[in-house]
Design an enzyme around this catalytic site. Structure first.
Site, PDB file in Angstrom:
ATOM      1  CG  HIS A  63      -6.606  -3.085   5.466  1.00 51.93           C
ATOM      2  ND1 HIS A  63      -6.338  -4.381   5.093  1.00 51.93           N
ATOM      3  CD2 HIS A  63      -5.514  -2.367   5.086  1.00 51.93           C
ATOM      4  CE1 HIS A  63      -5.145  -4.445   4.527  1.00 51.93           C
ATOM      5  NE2 HIS A  63      -4.615  -3.226   4.507  1.00 51.93           N
ATOM      6  CD  GLU A  64      -5.312   1.441   5.124  1.00 45.63           C
ATOM      7  OE1 GLU A  64      -4.191   1.516   5.675  1.00 45.63           O
ATOM      8  OE2 GLU A  64      -5.476   0.887   4.012  1.00 45.63           O
ATOM      9  CG  HIS A 107      -1.577  -0.995   7.752  1.00 40.29           C
ATOM     10  ND1 HIS A 107      -0.514  -1.862   7.650  1.00 40.29           N
ATOM     11  CD2 HIS A 107      -2.327  -1.183   6.637  1.00 40.29           C
ATOM     12  CE1 HIS A 107      -0.628  -2.552   6.521  1.00 40.29           C
ATOM     13  NE2 HIS A 107      -1.712  -2.161   5.890  1.00 40.29           N
ATOM     14  CD  GLU A 131      -1.008  -5.221   3.979  1.00 41.98           C
ATOM     15  OE1 GLU A 131      -2.121  -5.781   4.017  1.00 41.98           O
ATOM     16  OE2 GLU A 131      -0.878  -3.996   3.838  1.00 41.98           O
TER      17      GLU A 131
END
Length: 492
Positions: free
Chosen positions: A257-258, A261, A287
Site C-alpha cells: 500500500h505505501e 503512494h 489512494e
C-alpha cells in the site's frame, strides 16, 4: 516587471517554500520512526516554528502581485499558477498564530494518542482530542467564510469534493456492499493463514515485495511505525510498515500500500520538482494508487500465486492448500475491528462510519465526551461485533490526533478511482495476470506511471482519473469488480 519575470520570480520563491515544507515533512517522518520519546515536546516547538516560517511565506502579499503580473505561456504554467493561487487564497484566511498552534498541538497529540492506544485508555486522549477539534473548527470557520465547516476541511485533501457529494456516493454504494457482505458471510469461510512468522523474515519479504513493485531504493527506504505511512517526494520518498508475527499479511499489504503512494511521488515528471505540480494532486488520487497496488494487483489471483511461492520459500509449508488456498486466505472476508486490516468487502463500511462521526464532531452535533459510545454503538450496528478494547475502536487510527479531519472519505474515493483505473488498465494491458503470476508487475505499474503518476498535479483530481481511463469516474466499476471477485471466491 515583465510578465515572464514575474512568473520566474514566483516559481523561484515557490521552490524555496516547497523545499522548506519537505524539511518540515521530514521532521514528521523522524517523529514517527527515529525520534526518542523524550523529544516530543521539543519537536512540537520545532514543528510550530517551521509552520510559522511556512505560513509567513505562503501568505506573503508579494505572491498576489506576482500572480497578477504573471502570464501563463503553456498548460503547465496555467496549472502552476492555479495551484499557487488556490493555496495562497486558503493560507491568507488562516491567522499565523492559529497555524502555529495547530502544528504544535498535533505534533504533541500524536504521542499522546500513541500512549493512550498502547495503554487502552481513551480518557488519556480525549482532552487532547477536544483541543485538536476546537482548533480545527476555528480553522474551518476561517476557511468556510460562512459555509459548511466540514466542506472547508475536505477541500484541503480533495479539491472539488463536498460532504454532500461524498455522502451521496456512500448512499449509492452502501446497499450493494451490505448485500454482498451478507451473501459472503452466509457462506463457509476459507481457512485462514496460521502460524508464527518471524519479524526479520517478514521485513526481508516486505523489501522483496516493494522491489517487485518497482520501488526505487536509491530514493527510498523502509522503517517501522505504529501506523504505516509514506513521506516525501521528488528524490526522497520513504515508506513505513508494521509487523504482527501471527499475521504476515499485515506487513506485506501495508508495505505494498505505501509503495503505491511512494511510487506515485517518485514517478512525477522531474520538471515539476519542488513546485505545486510535483506531488500528488489529491488524497483521493493518491489512494487510488496505493489501493490498486494493494488490492486489484496485490490481492489478485495472479500476484498471490507468485507470493505463495515466496512465502513457502521463506517460512516453509503453509496451512493452506496451495496457491488457490493462499489466494482465498488473502481475500478471506470476516468482520474485523481494524480498518487497515479490513477485507475489500468491509473496508468502505469502516470509512462510511468515520465520515459520519467526524462530520458530526466538526459540525458540533457530537461532543467529544460522547465519541467513544457513538463509535461503539455504530460499530456494533454496522459490523455486528462489539468493540472489545479501545485500541480496536476509537484509538486505532492516527488521523484525528494529527488533525486530519476530512481525510477519511478520500480512502473510499481512492477505492472508487482504483476501480475505474483497474477496468481501464486490464483493457490496455493484455495477459496481465499471467505476468503477475511470475512476479512481474511492470505491465501494471508501467501503465499507472504513464496514465496517472507522471502527471502529478497537472490536472484536477477527477480529470486526472478521467484522462487515464477514458471515461468519467464513478463507483460502478469498483462495485462490479467486488461482486465479480467475491462472487467467484465464494461461489455466489
Amino acid at each position: 516587471m515583465t510578465n515572464n519575470t514575474a512568473y520566474a520570480e514566483l516559481m523561484a520563491y515557490q521552490r524555496q517554500t516547497e523545499a522548506l515544507a519537505k524539511v518540515a515533512e521530514r521532521l514528521g517522518w523522524d517523529q514517527e520512526t527515529m525520534m526518542p520519546r523524550g523529544g516530543a515536546e521539543q519537536r512540537g516547538e520545532e514543528m510550530a516554528a517551521m509552520e510559522g516560517v511556512l505560513h509567513a511565506r505562503r501568505t506573503n502579499p508579494q505572491i498576489a502581485q506576482w500572480l497578477a503580473d504573471a502570464d501563463a505561456v503553456d498548460d503547465v504554467a496555467v496549472a502552476q499558477l492555479y495551484q499557487i493561487e488556490r493555496a495562497y487564497l486558503r493560507a491568507v484566511k488562516v491567522p499565523g498564530d492559529l497555524a502555529e498552534a495547530l502544528a504544535r498541538l498535533t505534533s504533541v497529540a500524536q504521542g499522546i494518542w500513541a500512549g493512550a492506544r498502547a495503554a487502552d485508555k481513551v480518557a488519556d486522549f480525549l482532552p487532547t482530542l477536544a483541543e485538536v477539534i476546537a482548533l480545527k473548527r476555528q480553522e474551518a470557520e476561517c476557511l468556510a467564510e460562512g459555509g459548511d465547516l466540514y466542506d472547508a476541511l475536505i477541500d484541503d485533501y480533495e479539491p472539488g469534493a463536498t460532504a454532500e457529494s461524498l455522502g451521496d456516493m456512500f448512499d449509492r454504494m452502501r446497499p450493494r456492499l451490505v448485500d454482498l457482505r451478507a451473501a459472503v458471510l452466509a457462506c463457509e469461510a476459507p481457512p485462514a493463514l496460521q502460524g508464527h512468522f518471524a519479524q526479520e523474515t517478514q521485513l526481508r519479504l516486505a523489501r522483496d515485495m516493494a522491489s517487485a513493485f518497482g520501488y526505487d531504493w536509491s530514493r527510498g527506504r523502509i522503517d517501522l511505525a505504529v501506523h504505516p505511512f509514506s513521506s516525501g517526494g521528488g528524490d526522497d520518498s520513504r515508506i513505513t510498515t508494521r509487523v504482527v508475527e501471527s499475521d504476515p499479511f499485515n506487513c506485506i499489504y501495508s508495505t505494498i500500500h505505501e509503495v503505491g503512494h511512494s511510487s506515485y511521488e517518485l514517478a512525477i515528471d522531474p520538471d515539476y520538482a519542488l513546485t505545486p505540480l510535483g506531488h500528488g494532486v489529491s488524497m483521493g488520487v493518491h489512494e487510488s494508487q496505493s489501493r490498486i497496488y494493494e488490492n486489484q494487483i496485490g490481492r489478485g489471483r495472479g500476484f498471490t500465486t507468485w507470493m505463495h511461492g515466496q512465502m513457502v520459500e521463506r517460512f516453509g509449508p503453509l496451512n493452506v492448500d496451495g496457491p488457490e488456498g493462499f489466494y482465498r486466505a488473502v481475500n478471506r472476508v470476516q468482520p474485523g475491528y481494524i480498518r487497515t486490516e479490513a477485507d475489500e468487502v468491509h473496508y468502505n463500511l469502516h470509512i462510511m462510519m468515520r465520515f459520519d462521526l467526524e462530520r458530526a464532531l466538526i459540525r458540533g452535533d457530537l461532543a467529544v465526551k460522547d465519541l467513544e459510545a457513538a463509535w461503539n454503538d455504530r460499530f456494533l450496528a454496522d459490523f455486528g461485533v462489539a468493540v472489545d478494547r479501545p485500541a480496536h475502536g476509537l484509538l486505532q487510527d492516527v488521523h484525528w490526533s494529527v488533525g486530519l479531519f476530512g481525510y477519511f472519505p478520500t480512502y473510499t474515493l481512492g477505492n472508487v478511482y482504483a476501480g475505474c483505473l483497474n477496468k481501464a488498465m486490464r483493457a490496455a494491458v493484455p495477459d496481465l495476470d499471467a505476468a503477475l503470476a511470475r512476479g512481474d508487475t511492470s505491465g501494471a505499474t508501467g501503465w499507472l506511471r504513464e496514465a496517472v503518476q507522471r502527471h502529478g498535479g497537472l490536472r484536477q483530481p477527477r480529470a486526472t482519473i478521467a484522462a487515464a481511463c477514458g471515461f468519467e469516474p464513478s463507483e460502478g466499476p469498483l462495485l462490479d469488480y467486488l461482486e465479480a471477485k467475491f462472487g467467484d471466491l465464494y461461489r455466489l
